[in-house]
Design an enzyme around this catalytic site. Structure first.
Site, PDB file in Angstrom:
ATOM      1  CG  ASP A 148      -1.666   1.300   1.390  1.00 50.35           C
ATOM      2  OD1 ASP A 148      -2.799   1.402   0.895  1.00 50.35           O
ATOM      3  OD2 ASP A 148      -1.109   2.240   2.001  1.00 50.35           O
ATOM      4  CB  VAL A 159      -3.706   1.918  -2.081  1.00 52.34           C
ATOM      5  CG1 VAL A 159      -3.678   1.123  -3.386  1.00 52.34           C
ATOM      6  CG2 VAL A 159      -3.326   3.372  -2.353  1.00 52.34           C
ATOM      7  CG  ASP A 160      -3.441  -2.822   1.186  1.00 51.59           C
ATOM      8  OD1 ASP A 160      -3.255  -3.303   0.057  1.00 51.59           O
ATOM      9  OD2 ASP A 160      -2.599  -2.910   2.101  1.00 51.59           O
ATOM     10  CG  LEU A 161      -8.529   0.148   3.942  1.00 49.31           C
ATOM     11  CD1 LEU A 161      -8.761   1.354   4.832  1.00 49.31           C
ATOM     12  CD2 LEU A 161      -9.065  -1.118   4.612  1.00 49.31           C
TER      13      LEU A 161
END
Length: 394
Positions: free
Chosen positions: A147, A179-181
């Site tokens: 991320d 970004v991961d989420l």
């Protein structure tokens, strides 16, 4: 209700860390049966990402808060897919599954016979979601990604932070792995669309979701601003690039967010702060003019707001219909009456750890509060020991 929308959907989850688990947690929250495959010895890496940890009453077992944030509602099963026995067991689970989720490097599962080509032969209806850093093809496809890297590489950090020449100047990442989420959220949407498509075609399909694509898409209006103007966005601190005044200001006893979204709201604001002439000043009359002249307007607003305590301004803003917001710490967030009304804090009981507090999935807003229990153990259907079951929050 959405908490049962995916009842009967079986998900085999080989993902770990955050993006994949965030997707599969969404699916679990909507009623899917998610079987999380973890290494028999290590489990998901985030099990060790504490403190803080939720500790069992006997002090023997624990689970990191990070792991709990993205793995509720799943049944955790220990399988070593590097072994032939483990591979066979996963194929058994996939035979009647609807969705398979993995976030290994592109092509990394092919040598174990767990790639889409192999598993779709077993189950042609399988929706196979792969989450990677850079996608399934291209010059960087084999490279791992995280991320933080994509917040920088995708452009987000280039315009996030205080501008040069001001205290604390420099690029900043966001306080959570955004970004991961968001990759998890895009992946959730892709899975749901693929399941709908399967209803029409009778066949599943592979899905290629990667953090780089999401990081670039997240630029949203900042990307559009650049593509239209050719001007590279710069760091503006807390100021909005397209609305003004739309930023943080200091009052006599703390800060507030002023969020003026149109010219009518600005006129109301000028009335509250007893500066009606600002609304008729050609430099500030329209949003476009205010954006151009914010370096002039900003210190004028700052000087006026700093004279009084926040409550003086916020009560008056509410009465006049001027948008504003507080900057809460998390203890203030969960104590807020609207947060309580929306039942965003949920409590449940884990069979080993005891009482657990979790954040309710916003997808389930409006669903009546229910009696929340732990996910049942996956008895008689696993290779290796059952790891601590994540908790339900539905």
């Amino acid at each position: 209700m959405l908490h049962n929308a995916l009842h009967g959907v079986k998900v085999v989850d080989l993902s770990r860390i955050l993006a994949g688990p965030w997707c599969t947690q969404n699916l679990a929250d909507m009623g899917a049966d998610v079987i999380k495959i973890e290494h028999p010895e290590r489990g998901d890496d985030t099990r060790g990402w504490g403190p803080p940890d939720q500790i069992a009453p006997d002090g023997q077992d624990r689970m990191s808060a990070y792991f709990m944030a993205c793995n509720r509602g799943k049944r955790s099963v220990a399988i070593d897919f590097a072994s032939e026995q483990g591979q066979a067991r996963i194929r058994e689970l996939v035979a009647d599954a609807d969705v398979f989720v993995e976030n290994y490097k592109a092509g990394g599962l092919a040598k174990y016979g767990l790639d889409y080509t192999a598993l779709s032969e077993i189950n042609p209806r399988l929706v196979y979601l792969s989450i990677t850093g850079y996608g399934q093809d291209g010059p960087m496809a084999a490279k791992p990604g995280y991320d933080y890297v994509f917040q920088g590489m995708g452009g987000l950090m280039s315009y996030t932070g205080q501008p040069d020449g001001t205290p604390g100047a420099g690029p900043l990442r966001t306080g959570v792995a955004v970004v991961d989420l968001m990759t998890g959220m895009y992946a959730t949407s892709a899975v749901l669309a693929a399941l709908r498509q399967r209803d029409q075609t009778g066949r599943g399909r592979p899905l290629d979701i990667c953090l780089l694509d999401v990081a670039v898409a997240l630029n949203a209006n900042q990307a559009a601003n650049y593509l239209v103007s050719g001007q590279v966005p710069q760091r503006t601190g807390n100021a909005h690039p397209n609305c003004a005044p739309y930023e943080v200001f200091a009052c006599a006893d703390g800060h507030l967010i002023l969020a003026i979204g149109n010219d009518g709201q600005f006129t109301k604001f000028c009335g509250v702060v007893q500066q009606p002439h600002w609304a008729s000043d050609a430099r500030f009359r329209t949003n476009s003019a205010r954006l151009v002249n914010m370096a002039i307007l900003r210190p004028l607003i700052a000087e006026v707001l700093a004279r009084e305590a926040r409550i003086r301004w916020t009560d008056a803003f509410d009465a006049a219909g001027v948008p504003w917001g507080p900057i809460h710490t998390l203890d203030e967030v969960f104590a807020h009456p609207q947060v309580k009304h929306r039942q965003l804090l949920q409590e449940t009981t884990h069979p080993v750890l005891g009482p657990v507090r979790l954040v309710r999935n916003p997808l389930l807003a409006g669903t009546p509060a229910q009696s929340l229990g732990s996910a049942p153990p996956l008895l008689g259907e696993h290779t290796g020991a059952v790891l601590a079951d994540a908790t339900k929050n539905r």
